[in-house]
Design an enzyme around this catalytic site. Structure first.
Site, mmCIF file in Angstrom:
data_model
loop_
_atom_site.group_PDB
_atom_site.id
_atom_site.type_symbol
_atom_site.label_atom_id
_atom_site.label_comp_id
_atom_site.label_asym_id
_atom_site.label_seq_id
_atom_site.Cartn_x
_atom_site.Cartn_y
_atom_site.Cartn_z
ATOM 1 N N HIS A 127 0.826 -1.215 0.000
ATOM 2 C CA HIS A 127 0.000 0.000 0.000
ATOM 3 C C HIS A 127 0.858 1.262 0.000
ATOM 4 O O HIS A 127 0.398 2.323 -0.416
ATOM 5 C CB HIS A 127 -0.944 -0.003 1.201
ATOM 6 C CG HIS A 127 -0.276 0.244 2.516
ATOM 7 N ND1 HIS A 127 0.065 -0.759 3.391
ATOM 8 C CD2 HIS A 127 0.116 1.387 3.114
ATOM 9 C CE1 HIS A 127 0.639 -0.251 4.462
ATOM 10 N NE2 HIS A 127 0.675 1.058 4.326
ATOM 11 N N ASP A 157 -0.369 -7.456 1.012
ATOM 12 C CA ASP A 157 0.273 -6.178 1.336
ATOM 13 C C ASP A 157 1.788 -6.268 1.278
ATOM 14 O O ASP A 157 2.495 -5.549 1.979
ATOM 15 C CB ASP A 157 -0.165 -5.661 2.707
ATOM 16 C CG ASP A 157 0.142 -4.167 2.877
ATOM 17 O OD1 ASP A 157 0.170 -3.457 1.852
ATOM 18 O OD2 ASP A 157 0.377 -3.723 4.011
ATOM 19 N N GLY A 227 4.119 5.164 8.943
ATOM 20 C CA GLY A 227 5.534 5.010 8.641
ATOM 21 C C GLY A 227 6.110 3.696 9.112
ATOM 22 O O GLY A 227 7.195 3.297 8.695
ATOM 23 N N SER A 229 4.691 0.636 8.659
ATOM 24 C CA SER A 229 4.335 -0.492 7.810
ATOM 25 C C SER A 229 5.482 -0.867 6.884
ATOM 26 O O SER A 229 6.204 -0.018 6.362
ATOM 27 C CB SER A 229 3.086 -0.191 7.002
ATOM 28 O OG SER A 229 3.254 1.009 6.270
ATOM 29 N N GLY A 285 -14.307 -17.660 -7.101
ATOM 30 C CA GLY A 285 -15.286 -16.626 -7.423
ATOM 31 C C GLY A 285 -16.445 -16.566 -6.456
ATOM 32 O O GLY A 285 -17.602 -16.395 -6.859
#
Length: 477
Positions: A127, A157, A227, A229, A285
Site C-alpha cells: 500500500h 500487502d 511510517g 508499515s 469466485g
C-alpha cells in the site's frame, strides 16, 4: 499504516539535526495524501473483524493455536537489545515521491522495509508504494538509492523493491511460526523517526481477516503508527517472524491492536514476484465466512464447521458450477474443513486451473460440486517507476527574497526529486552548498559547478530559526 504529517517543520528540523547521518528519514515526518483512502479501507476491514459474526468465524482457529516454544527460547526476554542490533543493518527507510495534482511541488511519504536478498531486493508494504511516482531506499549506512518496484501483491500487502547494489546485510527468517503470547518487537520509521524499536506480545495467531485469502495474520499489541508499515516483526533471537502491515483503529493511530504478515507468506510472495512480477492466486469466485454455532443450527448442520458462501461473483467458477449463497462448503477434494479458514487456505493453495471437488451442505443434505479455479487479476503498480533523469539544480526551483518581511537570501519555491527525498521543503532558505555560501541562484549554480560531479551535495538549510545540513544524492551511487 501509510503516512500523515503530525509534527511541525521546526520539530522536524530539530530531528534532522540529531541524526546527521540519515536526515532523509528524520528531516520531515511521514506524510501522504494517498494514505487516507488506504487507511479507510483498513479501518473498514478491521471494523468487520470486530463484529460478533467475524469473531465467531475465527475464534476456533485462534483458540486452537497452542504451541510450545523451544526450551532455550526466553519466555520473557530481558530486552531486545541484541536482537535489534542484529537486525538493524538490514532495515531500510522507503521514501515515496508523488506528484500533487495542480501543484508545482511533489510530496513525499515514508514507510519501512528490510533487505531480503543481498543483491538489492527489499521487502516493503504494497500500500505504501503502489501509486508511487518515484521510490527511493535509504540504507542503514545512509546511502540512498533509486528503487524499482519489482512487483507487489495488495492481497498480502507485500511489495518487492530492487536497488542496484550488492553485498547488503539480510534478515534471517524464523524457522517456525510464532506462538500466541510470545514476545516480539518491530523496527521501523513511525512518523519519520527511523530505527524505532517497539515491543509487545503476539495477541493471536492466526487471525483471519476478511479478504485475507486464507492467510492468517499475526495480531500483536506492538505499537504501529504511520511510517511503521513494511518493517520487520522479529523475535528475541533477532529472527524475522513477519512484516508490519496495518492497525485496527478508527482514527489511523495505534489503539493497541496491530497486524503483521507471517514471514512464510512474505517469502512465498517474494518468490513469485521475483519470478514473474506478480502473484498468481487461485479463486473460485465466491466470498465465504465462518460458520458459528447459531448458523450451524439455522442451516441444520450438526456442528460449526466449514465455510458458508456469502455471495457468488459474476460468471466465475462457482457461479458456473451452480454454487449458491447459503451453501456451506464442508470439504475440498474429500478433505474435511474444520473451519472457514481451512476452506480459504485450501483454495489459495490450489494451482490456477486446478479441478476441485467441493462437498456442499444445502437443504440439510450433502452434495458434491466440481469446478476449476480461476486466477485473481494480478496486482501491478499504478505507475511504473520513472527512469532516472538528473534534474537541474537538484530538483529545486529557487528565488531570491523580495518581501521586506523575509530575511535576504535564496529561497526554495518548489522541490522535487533528490532534494525532496533529502528533506528540503518549499520555503526553506538555502544558506550554503558544501560549505560555500550562496545568496542567489547564480551563486548556487556557481557553487554546484565548483564542487564538481560529486554523488552527494550537502545543502545548509535554514527553516524556522534552525540550521541543518541535508545531504542530497545527486546521482545514484
Amino acid at each position: 499504516m501509510a503516512t500523515d504529517k503530525t509534527r511541525t517543520d521546526s520539530a522536524a528540523m530539530a530531528c534532522a539535526m540529531t541524526r546527521p547521518a540519515q536526515p532523509a528519514a528524520c528531516a520531515h515526518p511521514a506524510r501522504s495524501r494517498a494514505a487516507a483512502p488506504v487507511m479507510l479501507l483498513v479501518i473498514a476491514l478491521c471494523s468487520l473483524l470486530a463484529s460478533p459474526l467475524a469473531r465467531a468465524a475465527d475464534r476456533a482457529d485462534t483458540a486452537a493455536n497452542l504451541c510450545t516454544l523451544d526450551l532455550d527460547t526466553p519466555r520473557r526476554p530481558r530486552d531486545f537489545t541484541a536482537a535489534a542490533a542484529a537486525i538493524a543493518p538490514a532495515v531500510v527507510t522507503i521514501v515515496v515521491v508523488r506528484e500533487r495534482s495542480g501543484e508545482t511541488s511533489a510530496e513525499r511519504a515514508y514507510s519501512s522495509g528490510f533487505v531480503i536478498d543481498a543483491d538489492g531486493y527489499i521487502v516493503g508494504a504494497a500500500h505504501a508504494v503502489r501509486s508511487a511516482g518515484q521510490t527511493w531506499v535509504v540504507l542503514a549506512d545512509g546511502r540512498t538509492f533509486r528503487a524499482r518496484v519489482a512487483g507487489l501483491d495488495r492481497r498480502s500487502d507485500v511489495s518487492l523493491l530492487k536497488i542496484e547494489t550488492r553485498g547488503l546485510p539480510v534478515v534471517q527468517a524464523a524457522p517456525r511460526p510464532v506462538c500466541t503470547g510470545e514476545w516480539v518487537a518491530s523496527l521501523g520509521t513511525p512518523f519519520g523517526f527511523d530505527y524505532s524499536v517497539n515491543a509487545g506480545i503476539v495477541s493471536a495467531f492466526p487471525r483471519y481477516l476478511p479478504g485475507s485469502n486464507g492467510v492468517g495474520m499475526i495480531q500483536t499489541d506492538v505499537a504501529m503508527n504511520p511510517g511503521s508499515s513494511g518493517g520487520p516483526l522479529f523475535n528475541a533471537r533477532g529472527h524475522v517472524v513477519g512484516m508490519s502491515s496495518m492497525v485496527y483503529s478508527d482514527t489511523g493511530m495505534f489503539l493497541g491492536v496491530s497486524f503483521a504478515v507471517p514471514v512464510a507468506r512474505v517469502l512465498q510472495v517474494v518468490g513469485e514476484l521475483k519470478q514473474r512480477g506478480h502473484v498468481r492466486t487461485a479463486t473460485i469466485g465466491a466470498h465465504l465466512q465462518g460458520v458459528s454455532a447459531g448458523l450451524a443450527t439455522a442451516f441444520g448442520l450438526d456442528r460449526p464447521r466449514g465455510g458458508i458462501v456469502v455471495d457468488v461473483l459474476g460468471d466465475g467458477p462457482a457461479a458456473r458450477a451452480g454454487v449458491r449463497s447459503g451453501d456451506i462448503v464442508l470439504a475440498i477434494n474429500g478433505v474435511a474443513a474444520g473451519s472457514w479458514a481451512d476452506i480459504e487456505e485450501g483454495i489459495a493453495a490450489s494451482a490456477v486451473g486446478a479441478e476441485l471437488s467441493l462437498t456442499i451442505w444445502r437443504d440439510r443434505s450433502e452434495r458434491t460440486i466440481a469446478l476449476r479455479t480461476a486466477a485473481l487479476p494480478p496486482d501491478m503498480p499504478l505507475q511504473s517507476s520513472q527512469p532516472h533523469t538528473p534534474l537541474p539544480r537538484l530538483g529545486l526551483s529557487l528565488d531570491t527574497a523580495r518581501r521586506a518581511a523575509m530575511q535576504a537570501g535564496l529561497y526554495v519555491e518548489s522541490v522535487a526529486g533528490p532534494a525532496l527525498v533529502a528533506g528540503v521543503e518549499p520555503g526553506d532558505r538555502i544558506v550554503a552548498v558544501n560549505g560555500i555560501a550562496v545568496d542567489d541562484a547564480a551563486a548556487f549554480d556557481a557553487a554546484l559547478s565548483r564542487v564538481g560531479n560529486v554523488p552527494v551535495v550537502a545543502l545548509l538549510v535554514a527553516r524556522a530559526d534552525a540550521l541543518v545540513y541535508l545531504p542530497v544524492t545527486r546521482s545514484e551511487p
